[in-house]
Motif scaffolding. Sequence first.
Motif, mmCIF file in Angstrom:
data_model
loop_
_atom_site.group_PDB
_atom_site.id
_atom_site.type_symbol
_atom_site.label_atom_id
_atom_site.label_comp_id
_atom_site.label_asym_id
_atom_site.label_seq_id
_atom_site.Cartn_x
_atom_site.Cartn_y
_atom_site.Cartn_z
ATOM 1 N N ARG A 115 0.844 -1.207 0.000
ATOM 2 C CA ARG A 115 0.000 0.000 0.000
ATOM 3 C C ARG A 115 0.871 1.245 0.000
ATOM 4 N NH1 ARG A 115 -4.048 0.431 4.757
ATOM 5 N NH2 ARG A 115 -4.649 2.340 3.682
ATOM 6 N N GLU A 116 1.942 1.217 0.810
ATOM 7 C CA GLU A 116 2.853 2.363 0.856
ATOM 8 C C GLU A 116 3.512 2.581 -0.508
ATOM 9 O OE1 GLU A 116 3.450 5.000 2.656
ATOM 10 O OE2 GLU A 116 1.825 4.122 3.831
ATOM 11 N N ALA A 117 3.979 1.494 -1.109
ATOM 12 C CA ALA A 117 4.649 1.602 -2.415
ATOM 13 C C ALA A 117 3.708 2.191 -3.456
ATOM 14 C CB ALA A 117 5.157 0.230 -2.865
ATOM 15 N N VAL A 118 2.449 1.748 -3.444
ATOM 16 C CA VAL A 118 1.479 2.279 -4.410
ATOM 17 C C VAL A 118 1.187 3.750 -4.107
ATOM 18 C CG1 VAL A 118 -0.879 2.066 -5.313
ATOM 19 C CG2 VAL A 118 0.464 0.014 -4.881
ATOM 20 N N LYS A 119 1.114 4.089 -2.817
ATOM 21 C CA LYS A 119 0.874 5.494 -2.454
ATOM 22 C C LYS A 119 1.982 6.390 -2.989
ATOM 23 C CE LYS A 119 -1.341 4.692 1.840
ATOM 24 N NZ LYS A 119 -1.461 4.902 3.285
ATOM 25 N N GLU A 120 3.228 5.935 -2.826
ATOM 26 C CA GLU A 120 4.353 6.741 -3.326
ATOM 27 C C GLU A 120 4.290 6.859 -4.844
ATOM 28 O OE1 GLU A 120 7.913 4.914 -1.721
ATOM 29 O OE2 GLU A 120 7.017 5.017 0.304
#
Lengths: 408, 408
Positions: free
Chosen positions: A77-82
């Motif tokens: 989720r963090e990677a997609v947010k970035e």
Amino acid sequence: MGFEYPYARGVAHLKSSDIRDLMKYAIDPRYISFAGGMPNNRLFPVDEVEEIYRRLPRKEKETAFQYGPTTGYPPLREAVKEYMASKGIPADSHDVMITTGSLQGIYIVSQLFLDPGDTVLAENPTFIGALTLFKSFQARTAGVPMDEHGILPERLEKAFERHPEAKFLYVIPNFHNPAGLIYSPRRRRYLLDFIRKNKLVLLEDDAYNELYFDEADRPLTRPVLSMADPDTARQIIYAGTFSKIFGPGFRLGWLVLPREVFPKAEIVKQSLDACSPNFSQVIANTFMREGYMKAYLERIRPEYRLRRDLILQAMEKHFPPGVRYVRPKGGFYVWVELPDGVPAARVLDYALENGVVFVLGKSFAPDDSLTSAFRLAYSNVDPEQIEPGIRVIGEGIRRAMARAQNPG
Amino acid sequence: MGFEYPYARGVAHLKSSDIRDLMKYAIDPRYISFAGGMPNNRLFPVDEVEEIYRRLPRKEKETAFQYGPTTGYPPLREAVKEYMASKGIPADSHDVMITTGSLQGIYIVSQLFLDPGDTVLAENPTFIGALTLFKSFQARTAGVPMDEHGILPERLEKAFERHPEAKFLYVIPNFHNPAGLIYSPRRRRYLLDFIRKNKLVLLEDDAYNELYFDEADRPLTRPVLSMADPDTARQIIYAGTFSKIFGPGFRLGWLVLPREVFPKAEIVKQSLDACSPNFSQVIANTFMREGYMKAYLERIRPEYRLRRDLILQAMEKHFPPGVRYVRPKGGFYVWVELPDGVPAARVLDYALENGVVFVLGKSFAPDDSLTSAFRLAYSNVDPEQIEPGIRVIGEGIRRAMARAQNPG
């Protein structure tokens, strides 16, 4: 009295679509297939995934086998947010949820908003999976025609006048499936004005965002959501997918949801499948973070561009005058329009007899219109099969046109 | 006037359940958790999967990355059919569809049969995921009490009298979640008589079928479907899962559906996520066919039996008289009943203060009953944590019982 199944109201009428029958040709190696809207089998990063899995720490492997949070594996989720932030998606107003493919994302949005009898506004033609999905909610889809720059403003306004009760507007602004076009910046801004003025939710399906063929076209693929002011952004839900930047077999997509909507979407997702495949998510996380995705995209863009070039060359050579199509700047598809009144079904009959398959335009129309159009997918064809396949279709068009002029 | 989301009727009231808050303790390593109904992290076949993937032919790897048929990867469907045939499932009347976890299977069945306001008959207590799911269809669940042999016939008949409009009966005959019991052969046969007489669909959730602890108990786990005559079999849908025989992270389950129902279920599945993860399916296929599954099950059964033995020993030692529970013969759970009027919530409060977590009985009740019961999952606890955890819960029970006798 015998036993009868007590089907729900919306289910008794469900019928399978024609496209499913076509797919049996699409996977038959004796046919040249322009039918499947799918990435190329030979281009998948199969060795990279072996390497990724082998190098994962034991703990992360165990996580891959276990249930995970409903909203997604937190590092992914963090990677997609970035990644989304790099595309200008507002991090304050929106949050990311991992879904089991982007189709599940569209399903979640539909469950949030659609009651039986409701209306969705969409482009005509549009993604066949979304059409079938809206129907499964007993919703009607009001199709709005496009030109080469995107949805037609005056037609959209007319459609909304007729359906002021519409729950949301579903659009595919980048490398449209099946229309193969990309929205102009002006038409994108128009969408924002339209949803602000009419207080309408916009569902932006951006499956093909990364598949531009020329660096110069890249800025054009800016999501509509990234152009919105904080107020309008609340009205936009964005659906992304790993299917075209990794592989559909992992069944991973994501929704970028306004924070107010997020908790309800999480409850809906919980009942659909508890969580998306953690195994896929753990692998995708490393794929995204450690440069594999970037390398993969750099490898596949020229491959798809090559196929686009070959199909356009072949169409120029083999299609008779009077056939219209837009030159795709990215994605998987060319949309072909025959002169009015020439039935595309006749072209398909000829093609099937001669070992070639594609999908008819009416499959992408909510109202069985578009009978003189069809979609060619060049993504999963071998380069050397493109010209022979197009030659057959060209001959089929010629015959259908001749017959339309001299019936009987 | 500002913008407001045009939520569907069933969505406005959706609220997240208490159990989600509990799960934050369940994954906190400072807590001893009897909360999560999940396989043990340390027992997953992580090396086997690396070996399986490495040895796959290139073509099969490419298939793993691609979209697949909606009903499942054909070789895996075949493998599951053979496996089901070995359990006596009729191959003539039924067919197998791969689902994205068994929860999706339950979702598909619900979409086939449930309209808003409909009723599902189910055991009380029952699987919390199913309860939430039925609610998401705006259906009500009528809960039927059980004894140690399964659902109580007279109570089931009473419930059906009150809800003759019920669409189906949802049961978990083997190693029940959360009740930890296994249906007696007699009670299974009763289910068949009941659905025949009342022309009712039965949804059999068999997630824990393979997790018997003693070879002698194995014949007991025979699916209800396998005992049905051809007529009654038509009324039974069976849901299986790879979550307990491989790993939940692959999100794979299956439905065994009467052939008449199959095409409609396929259309429903198509709109949910197009197909289940092909990557998971290709791996699971080899896992099942090449003896990995059998070896894995032989390895994990003694591990879960050990945990069952340890928790029962600890409960005997630390729980005060008056507390009732059924000795599980398989699966993940012990269901604990306190003397009437002793609130399990008070035990949980004490446990949480002392670093131990479990799930309250009322979470598994459609009607917030079962306030004096709770579920202990021993599947994902380290053996050496079991006794210290149970000691805390025992002390919590003692205090709650004392306070119930001398309030104020």
